[in-house]
Design an enzyme around this catalytic site. Structure first.
Site, PDB file in Angstrom:
ATOM      1  CB  CYS A 189      -8.701   4.001 -11.825  1.00 14.33           C
ATOM      2  SG  CYS A 189      -8.356   3.917 -10.189  1.00 14.33           S
ATOM      3  CB  CYS A 197     -35.822  78.033  14.873  1.00 16.55           C
ATOM      4  SG  CYS A 197     -34.218  78.731  14.802  1.00 16.55           S
ATOM      5  CB  CYS A 251     -47.495  19.526   0.724  1.00 15.13           C
ATOM      6  SG  CYS A 251     -46.626  20.933   0.270  1.00 15.13           S
ATOM      7  CB  CYS A 295      -0.943   0.006   1.012  1.00 20.16           C
ATOM      8  SG  CYS A 295      -1.924   1.447   1.356  1.00 20.16           S
ATOM      9  CB  CYS A 297      -0.440   2.653   5.391  1.00 15.37           C
ATOM     10  SG  CYS A 297      -0.645   1.099   4.755  1.00 15.37           S
ATOM     11  CB  CYS A 317     -37.165  34.611 -10.814  1.00 14.76           C
ATOM     12  SG  CYS A 317     -38.285  32.840 -11.340  1.00 14.76           S
ATOM     13  CB  CYS A 361      -4.199  -1.345   2.566  1.00 16.70           C
ATOM     14  SG  CYS A 361      -4.416  -0.133   3.692  1.00 16.70           S
ATOM     15  CB  CYS A 384     -41.777  30.403  -8.972  1.00 18.58           C
ATOM     16  SG  CYS A 384     -40.697  30.721 -10.295  1.00 18.58           S
TER      17      CYS A 384
END
Length: 532
Positions: free
Chosen positions: A140, A293, A235, A122, A125, A253, A145, A240
């Protein structure tokens, strides 16, 4: 135009309309009102989401001869646009299609034969001489590991990047096999990973969006036809599809976004302060004038002149204004104040009418419920057809509700259409005035007849005798058809006369529907059961 609508009213007094609510003809407005088009949207419930995704996956798997995880990776990369995916496949071929999406068009026999030559080491690690059963090789060709793969998957899933987890190898853009991810992580994390993959069908798909209800109903809406329409979820929420805001047609919008921001950020309050106050030249706090004033004194102790806003010295006291040029005309400052006041007056005009019709809409929603209750109760007591079939009442109150909402949003549209915020350079002053008068004539006609419709529906029809109820039905039928006709003309005017000649880009509006905002049909998951 006025004569045209007056003729409608004169005919209304003399003729009764045979009004069928599926396909009907109104003699008063001379218009055939036909059935609405087939639904263009579907509601996908939480339970049917997997089946809806599976339906698309199976289609891609069969046509491209790929596995399910490959089909999903392709669809996520191409944002679930199946037509685009097939076009690219035909134009560029499978290898190019795969490489762009992070997949490898591989030969399974080649992979199995090569696997024997791979050393059990691996590179992450740095462990070597590892047993073959703790090493995993991706399509690929890169092998690491299981422990390193697992840590890599855990980080990506917890960071919300699990829809397209890339290989750990340096500069490798290949997407990891989702079956391997599920196998190596914990059941809880695998479930979270699966949820991300399923929700990708909504979140990465421009033709599918979550219903914006609060609290969330759990439904998603899929558009069958690519348009800027408005839709109603199961519901009951109408919104929109483009911006997920409340339904706002005939506003675009962008218009609605600007309007809600304008109403929310108190920009006009600031405008009022600009017109009616002066800033202290020392602490810059706004000061309003309550007496005659012109020598002002701020709480901070600073004296300043109201006329010119400048700080006062020793010579500018109660008895003299030496040293100040308050009497000299300053064209730019006067124009600035006049412009601010004019803009405020204009906004107030449109906002007041928008708010008034919105308030009426809320009251008429209560009226609609009250009318429906009375219609049900009265139909149980009387035997004549006009009483037992109250569709003319229910359709009338629904027409009132729909047209009132259009009327309220028409003032928002007018504010931006004929102002300088969006189309300042698109129309000459003369052209703007002509179009403004054209639109306001139609708006006035709609407003007049909406109010007439509202007044008729407030009548105590449940107490009427037969002939009086028949007369009310005639009035409602004629007014409903007339209001529908005016709404259609207004939308045609907006699309053809107002926005049509302009390169309006972001100002598409939802099309007008005589029967109101389309209610999405529920997606049927049965067709996918055999494929699940």
């Amino acid at each position: 135009m006025d004569d045209e609508y007056l003729s409608y009213e004169e005919e209304e007094e003399n003729e009764e309309v045979d009004y069928d609510y599926d396909d009907h003809y109104s003699e008063d407005v001379g218009q055939v009102i036909t059935k609405e088009e087939a639904p263009t949207s579907q509601v996908i419930t939480k339970e049917a989401l997997v089946a809806a995704q599976k339906q698309v996956l199976v289609r891609v798997m069969e046509l491209l001869s790929v596995k399910e995880n490959q089909a999903r990776t392709l669809l996520i990369y191409y944002q679930w646009d199946v037509d685009k995916l097939f076009c690219l496949f035909a134009d560029q071929g499978k290898d190019r299609l795969f490489s762009c999406a992070g997949l490898t068009a591989f030969d399974p026999c080649l992979v199995s034969s090569t696997r024997m030559m791979v050393m059990n080491c691996c590179d992450i690690c740095m462990e070597d001489d590892l047993p073959s059963d703790v090493m995993t090789r991706m399509e690929c060709g890169h092998s690491f590991c299981n422990g390193c793969w697992k840590e890599h998957f855990i980080v990506r899933i917890n960071e919300g990047e699990s829809k397209r987890i890339k290989c750990m190898a340096h500069k490798c853009n290949a997407i990891c096999d989702e079956d391997v991810v599920r196998r190596l992580v914990s059941p809880e994390l695998a479930k979270k990973f699966e949820r991300f993959l399923i929700e990708s069908y909504v979140e990465d798909n421009r033709m599918v969006k979550w219903c914006p209800s609060t609290p969330h109903c759990g439904n998603a809406i899929r558009k069958i036809k690519d348009d800027d329409g408005e839709v109603e979820c199961l519901c009951g929420l109408q919104f929109c599809f483009s911006c997920l805001s409340e339904s706002h047609s005939p506003c675009s919008c962008l218009m609605w976004k600007l309007w809600t921001k304008k109403c929310a950020d108190e920009s006009e309050t600031v405008n009022w302060i600009t017109v009616n106050t002066k800033l202290c030249p020392k602490c810059t706090k706004p000061i309003s004038k309550s007496e005659g004033c012109n020598l002002m004194t701020c709480k901070c102790g600073q004296h300043f002149c109201w006329l010119c806003g400048e700080a006062t010295g020793v010579s500018h006291t109660w008895t003299t204004i030496d040293g100040h040029s308050c009497g000299r005309y300053k064209d730019d400052k006067v124009r600035q104040m006049e412009r601010a006041k004019r803009d405020l007056d204009r906004y107030t005009h449109y906002h007041y009418r928008y708010k008034a019709h919105t308030d009426s809409l809320k009251l008429e929603d209560k009226l609609r419920k009250n009318v429906l209750e009375k219609a049900v109760l009265n139909s149980e007591r009387k035997s004549e057809e006009v009483f037992t079939n109250y569709i003319w009442v229910t359709d009338g109150v629904n027409r009132l509700f729909r047209s009132r909402r259009i009327l309220s949003y028409s003032y928002v549209f007018a504010y931006y259409m004929f102002g300088e915020e969006l189309f300042k350079d698109e129309m000459s002053d003369k052209e703007r005035e002509i179009k403004k008068n054209l639109f306001e004539d139609q708006q006035q006609q709609l407003e007049c007849n909406v109010e007439r419709l509202s007044k008729v529906l407030e009548e105590p029809f449940d107490e009427y005798e037969f002939m009086k109820a028949v007369d009310m039905r005639r009035q409602l039928n004629n007014l409903s058809a007339l209001v529908d006709n005016i709404c259609k003309q207004m939308y045609e005017c907006i699309e053809n006369e107002l926005l049509g000649p302009i390169q309006f880009g972001n100002h598409n509006i939802a099309p007008y529907r005589s029967k109101g905002i389309e209610q999405a049909t529920e997606f049927c998951a049965d067709i996918c059961k055999s494929s699940s």
